[in-house]
Design an enzyme around this catalytic site. Structure first.
Site, PDB file in Angstrom:
ATOM      1  N   HIS A  72     -19.753  27.392 -69.268  1.00 30.03           N
ATOM      2  CA  HIS A  72     -18.486  28.144 -68.879  1.00 30.03           C
ATOM      3  C   HIS A  72     -18.367  29.047 -67.757  1.00 30.03           C
ATOM      4  O   HIS A  72     -19.417  30.174 -67.624  1.00 30.03           O
ATOM      5  CB  HIS A  72     -17.214  28.025 -69.938  1.00 30.03           C
ATOM      6  CG  HIS A  72     -17.327  27.507 -70.960  1.00 30.03           C
ATOM      7  ND1 HIS A  72     -15.832  27.225 -71.379  1.00 30.03           N
ATOM      8  CD2 HIS A  72     -17.354  25.848 -71.325  1.00 30.03           C
ATOM      9  CE1 HIS A  72     -15.433  26.463 -72.080  1.00 30.03           C
ATOM     10  NE2 HIS A  72     -16.800  25.602 -71.527  1.00 30.03           N
ATOM     11  N   PRO A 292     -12.542  40.863 -82.249  1.00 30.56           N
ATOM     12  CA  PRO A 292     -13.270  39.481 -81.971  1.00 30.56           C
ATOM     13  C   PRO A 292     -12.920  39.004 -80.522  1.00 30.56           C
ATOM     14  O   PRO A 292     -13.513  38.357 -79.268  1.00 30.56           O
ATOM     15  CB  PRO A 292     -12.814  38.593 -82.579  1.00 30.56           C
ATOM     16  CG  PRO A 292     -11.862  39.025 -83.306  1.00 30.56           C
ATOM     17  CD  PRO A 292     -11.873  40.288 -83.686  1.00 30.56           C
ATOM     18  N   TYR A 384     -17.951  40.976 -69.540  1.00 28.16           N
ATOM     19  CA  TYR A 384     -17.892  39.711 -70.833  1.00 28.16           C
ATOM     20  C   TYR A 384     -19.023  38.779 -70.679  1.00 28.16           C
ATOM     21  O   TYR A 384     -19.549  38.193 -71.985  1.00 28.16           O
ATOM     22  CB  TYR A 384     -16.510  38.643 -70.296  1.00 28.16           C
ATOM     23  CG  TYR A 384     -16.058  37.236 -71.093  1.00 28.16           C
ATOM     24  CD1 TYR A 384     -15.090  37.610 -71.934  1.00 28.16           C
ATOM     25  CD2 TYR A 384     -16.840  36.184 -70.683  1.00 28.16           C
ATOM     26  CE1 TYR A 384     -14.771  36.922 -72.417  1.00 28.16           C
ATOM     27  CE2 TYR A 384     -16.335  34.771 -71.853  1.00 28.16           C
ATOM     28  CZ  TYR A 384     -15.228  35.234 -73.109  1.00 28.16           C
ATOM     29  OH  TYR A 384     -14.840  34.508 -74.023  1.00 28.16           O
TER      30      TYR A 384
HETATM   31  P1  FAD Z   1     -24.047  38.536 -90.933  1.00 32.48           P
HETATM   32  O1  FAD Z   1     -23.561  37.013 -89.983  1.00 32.48           O
HETATM   33  O2  FAD Z   1     -22.883  38.601 -91.587  1.00 32.48           O
HETATM   34  O3  FAD Z   1     -25.382  37.705 -92.004  1.00 32.48           O
HETATM   35  C1  FAD Z   1     -25.710  38.895 -92.688  1.00 32.48           C
HETATM   36  C2  FAD Z   1     -26.461  37.661 -93.844  1.00 32.48           C
HETATM   37  O4  FAD Z   1     -26.974  38.744 -94.316  1.00 32.48           O
HETATM   38  C3  FAD Z   1     -25.353  37.135 -95.124  1.00 32.48           C
HETATM   39  O5  FAD Z   1     -26.154  35.458 -94.620  1.00 32.48           O
HETATM   40  C4  FAD Z   1     -25.272  37.490 -95.748  1.00 32.48           C
HETATM   41  O6  FAD Z   1     -24.765  36.352 -96.900  1.00 32.48           O
HETATM   42  C5  FAD Z   1     -26.594  37.966 -96.272  1.00 32.48           C
HETATM   43  N1  FAD Z   1     -26.151  39.237 -96.849  1.00 32.48           N
HETATM   44  C6  FAD Z   1     -25.427  40.071 -97.147  1.00 32.48           C
HETATM   45  N2  FAD Z   1     -25.480  41.051 -98.365  1.00 32.48           N
HETATM   46  C7  FAD Z   1     -27.180  40.621 -98.694  1.00 32.48           C
HETATM   47  C8  FAD Z   1     -27.094  40.470 -99.522  1.00 32.48           C
HETATM   48  N3  FAD Z   1     -27.176  42.065-100.296  1.00 32.48           N
HETATM   49  N4  FAD Z   1     -28.399  40.781 -99.918  1.00 32.48           N
HETATM   50  C9  FAD Z   1     -29.092  39.305 -99.131  1.00 32.48           C
HETATM   51  N5  FAD Z   1     -28.367  38.416 -98.355  1.00 32.48           N
HETATM   52  C10 FAD Z   1     -27.235  39.167 -97.839  1.00 32.48           C
HETATM   53  N6  FAD Z   1     -17.953  37.188 -83.635  1.00 32.48           N
HETATM   54  C11 FAD Z   1     -17.622  37.043 -82.071  1.00 32.48           C
HETATM   55  O7  FAD Z   1     -17.971  37.151 -81.389  1.00 32.48           O
HETATM   56  N7  FAD Z   1     -16.109  36.285 -82.311  1.00 32.48           N
HETATM   57  C12 FAD Z   1     -15.616  35.337 -83.503  1.00 32.48           C
HETATM   58  O8  FAD Z   1     -15.180  34.694 -82.802  1.00 32.48           O
HETATM   59  C13 FAD Z   1     -16.037  35.983 -84.976  1.00 32.48           C
HETATM   60  N8  FAD Z   1     -15.171  34.951 -85.342  1.00 32.48           N
HETATM   61  C14 FAD Z   1     -15.964  36.381 -86.511  1.00 32.48           C
HETATM   62  C15 FAD Z   1     -15.058  35.737 -88.203  1.00 32.48           C
HETATM   63  C16 FAD Z   1     -15.432  36.506 -88.779  1.00 32.48           C
HETATM   64  C17 FAD Z   1     -14.653  35.909 -90.759  1.00 32.48           C
HETATM   65  C18 FAD Z   1     -16.637  37.552 -89.278  1.00 32.48           C
HETATM   66  C19 FAD Z   1     -17.084  37.984 -91.155  1.00 32.48           C
HETATM   67  C20 FAD Z   1     -17.187  37.232 -88.430  1.00 32.48           C
HETATM   68  C21 FAD Z   1     -17.023  37.139 -86.962  1.00 32.48           C
HETATM   69  N9  FAD Z   1     -17.596  36.822 -85.907  1.00 32.48           N
HETATM   70  C22 FAD Z   1     -17.000  37.015 -84.796  1.00 32.48           C
HETATM   71  C23 FAD Z   1     -19.123  38.270 -85.529  1.00 32.48           C
HETATM   72  C24 FAD Z   1     -20.257  37.442 -86.029  1.00 32.48           C
HETATM   73  O9  FAD Z   1     -19.495  36.340 -86.947  1.00 32.48           O
HETATM   74  C25 FAD Z   1     -20.622  38.471 -86.187  1.00 32.48           C
HETATM   75  O10 FAD Z   1     -20.804  40.017 -85.167  1.00 32.48           O
HETATM   76  C26 FAD Z   1     -22.540  37.898 -86.926  1.00 32.48           C
HETATM   77  O11 FAD Z   1     -21.883  36.787 -87.952  1.00 32.48           O
HETATM   78  C27 FAD Z   1     -23.346  38.864 -87.179  1.00 32.48           C
HETATM   79  O12 FAD Z   1     -24.224  38.580 -87.122  1.00 32.48           O
HETATM   80  P2  FAD Z   1     -25.509  39.322 -88.527  1.00 32.48           P
HETATM   81  O13 FAD Z   1     -26.667  38.421 -88.488  1.00 32.48           O
HETATM   82  O14 FAD Z   1     -24.916  40.888 -88.036  1.00 32.48           O
HETATM   83  O15 FAD Z   1     -24.535  39.538 -90.023  1.00 32.48           O
HETATM   84  C1  DHB Z   2     -14.570  32.648 -79.513  1.00 31.59           C
HETATM   85  C2  DHB Z   2     -14.156  33.758 -80.671  1.00 31.59           C
HETATM   86  C3  DHB Z   2     -13.958  34.224 -79.744  1.00 31.59           C
HETATM   87  O1  DHB Z   2     -13.542  35.437 -80.581  1.00 31.59           O
HETATM   88  C4  DHB Z   2     -14.175  34.620 -78.308  1.00 31.59           C
HETATM   89  O2  DHB Z   2     -13.463  36.151 -77.379  1.00 31.59           O
HETATM   90  C5  DHB Z   2     -13.609  33.960 -77.527  1.00 31.59           C
HETATM   91  C6  DHB Z   2     -14.636  32.430 -78.706  1.00 31.59           C
HETATM   92  C7  DHB Z   2     -15.304  31.613 -80.701  1.00 31.59           C
HETATM   93  O3  DHB Z   2     -15.015  31.375 -81.882  1.00 31.59           O
HETATM   94  O4  DHB Z   2     -14.933  30.506 -79.794  1.00 31.59           O
END
Ligand code: FAD
Ligand code: DHB
Length: 388
Positions: A72, A292, A384
């Site tokens: 995009h 988000p 962004y």
């Molecule tokens: P995570 O993806 O949380 O991964 C952590 C992993 O560690 C998980 O797989 C978990 O199961 C595992 N874990 C936890 N505890 C333990 C343990 N004790 N032992 C072993 N493993 C463990 N960001 C955006 O930019 N846009 C969005 O729309 C957006 N939507 C989101 C919706 C939800 C419901 C959530 C929760 C987050 C969202 N985010 C979004 C944020 C984005 O998804 C996260 O910033 C991203 O997943 C971060 O990655 P991570 O690997 O740090 O953590």
């Molecule tokens: C999406 C999520 C976001 O939080 C955002 O700012 C833009 C796009 C997505 O899920 O595609």
């Protein structure tokens, strides 16, 4: 068991770190408490900064993303019933974003990990960190009813906001910063071609709405809701009705389709400082959360482990601790920029709870400024698409 880097958590942060270390020939063991099916199905973010796309490509996991990701060049901001395009590419000297689901990145990274033949354990239990303040840290866990002790040089805490890594650091060694917002996002995945080519961020008197997508056949849509909203009170018809009201402008209609998934995401800002304690390094959501609206959560997680992989490579291969010592400070500089941008986008675009008329006028003025001033639009655009 012994390894160089013990990685707790197989989300985007842990899996990307594992791949970057593998490319450098550094050993790691990844442990994850959920099943492979669960982590591959968890619907979350979708917008990738160009720098993140480039990193994943260089790390050898960009093949499907290059084929299926949607590039995009702009986004649309909607308020007062009108749409305004922010030309990201022109305003940033050629940078773009890619829409590719977090689920797909996680699938690609798990596939790469399995192909590498290096260890990745799903469904582990009772994970505990030991000796993080010493030079001989260990991770203790259970897998398939057997107890394991994993000796390592360092531990990467990539286990998300609710993980055990951050709480393993003595409370007096961490400073935390938090902001709760009085709203959440209700998100759906729908089987219908996206009604718009670009994302639409809409500020509406009924509340914020966002149109985004996952593929030419799948739309992703979000609505501002109460943080404690009960999803049971949101049958599909009510969701569509609200999306129509908040997203439509004269001459443009939102197409509906079967709802494949729906859920509510709370909104929070959180930072823990520093992102290191002894031999434990925090990365991604384990260390920080953004609301988000700026699409930064996933991007920050990948950027953290990019720095961590470089620092660990310099230390484990050349004995240099300079980058490891700089890790927390370097990450936090980017993290706080993203915290500010995410807070700013959130407060500019959401319906403010108390409806304070002064705040509403400020919001309208800010939106008009962003879409009419080249400098203001450039500031939004450069944040962004992300800084390199
Ligand atoms: P995570 O993806 O949380 O991964 C952590 C992993 O560690 C998980 O797989 C978990 O199961 C595992 N874990 C936890 N505890 C333990 C343990 N004790 N032992 C072993 N493993 C463990 N960001 C955006 O930019 N846009 C969005 O729309 C957006 N939507 C989101 C919706 C939800 C419901 C959530 C929760 C987050 C969202 N985010 C979004 C944020 C984005 O998804 C996260 O910033 C991203 O997943 C971060 O990655 P991570 O690997 O740090 O953590
Ligand atoms: C999406 C999520 C976001 O939080 C955002 O700012 C833009 C796009 C997505 O899920 O595609």
């Amino acid at each position: 068991m012994r390894t160089q880097v013990a990685i707790v958590g197989a989300g985007p942060a842990g899996l990307t770190l594992a791949q970057l270390l593998h490319v450098e020939g550094i050993d790691s063991v990844v442990i994850e408490n959920r099943s492979r099916e669960y982590v591959e199905a968890r619907i979350r973010a979708g917008v990738l900064e160009q720098g993140v796309v480039d990193l994943l490509t260089t790390a050898g996991v960009g093949e499907r993303m290059t084929r299926e990701g949607l590039v995009h060049e702009g986004i649309e901001l909607q308020f007062a019933g009108e749409r305004h395009r922010i030309d990201l590419k022109r305003l940033t000297g050629g940078k773009t974003i890619t829409v590719y689901g977090q689920t797909e990145i996680v699938k690609d990274l798990i596939q790469a990990r399995l192909t590498s033949g290096r260890p990745l354990f799903f469904e582990v239990d009772d994970v505990r960190l030991d000796g993080i303040g010493t030079t001989r840290p260990r991770v203790l866990f259970r897998h398939e009813d057997a107890a394991h002790e994993l000796d390592c040089d360092v531990i990467a805490g990539c286990d998300g906001f609710h993980g055990i890594s951050r709480p393993s650091i003595p409370a007096n060694a961490l400073r935390t910063f938090t902001r709760e917002y009085p709203f959440g996002w209700l998100g759906i995945l729908a089987q219908v071609a996206p009604s718009n080519e670009e994302l639409i961020y809409s500020n509406h008197e009924r509340g914020f709405a966002l149109l985004t997508m996952r593929s030419p056949q799948i739309s992703r849509l979000y609505l501002q809701c109460r943080p404690d909203e009960d999803i049971a009170e949101w049958p599909d018809e009510r969701i569509w009705e609200e999306l129509h009201a908040r997203l439509e402008v004269p001459g443009w209609t939102l197409a509906e389709g079967p709802v494949l998934e729906k859920g509510i995401t709370p909104m929070r800002s959180f930072v823990a400082e520093p992102m290191r304690h002894g031999r434990l390094f925090l990365a991604g959501d384990a260390a920080h959360i953004v609301p988000p609206t700026g699409a930064k959560g996933l991007n920050l997680a990948v950027r953290d482990v990019q720095l961590l992989a470089e620092a660990l490579t310099a230390w484990l291969r050349k004995g240099s601790e300079t980058l490891l010592d700089a890790y927390s400070t370097s990450c936090l500089r980017r993290v706080w920029r993203a915290e500010h941008f995410s807070w700013w986008m959130t407060t500019m675009l959401h319906k403010l709870e108390d409806g304070d008329p002064f705040a509403v006028r400020l919001q309208e003025s800010q939106l008009r400024y962003v879409v009419s001033s080249e400098s203001a639009a450039t500031s939004l655009a450069e944040n962004y698409v992300g800084f390199d």
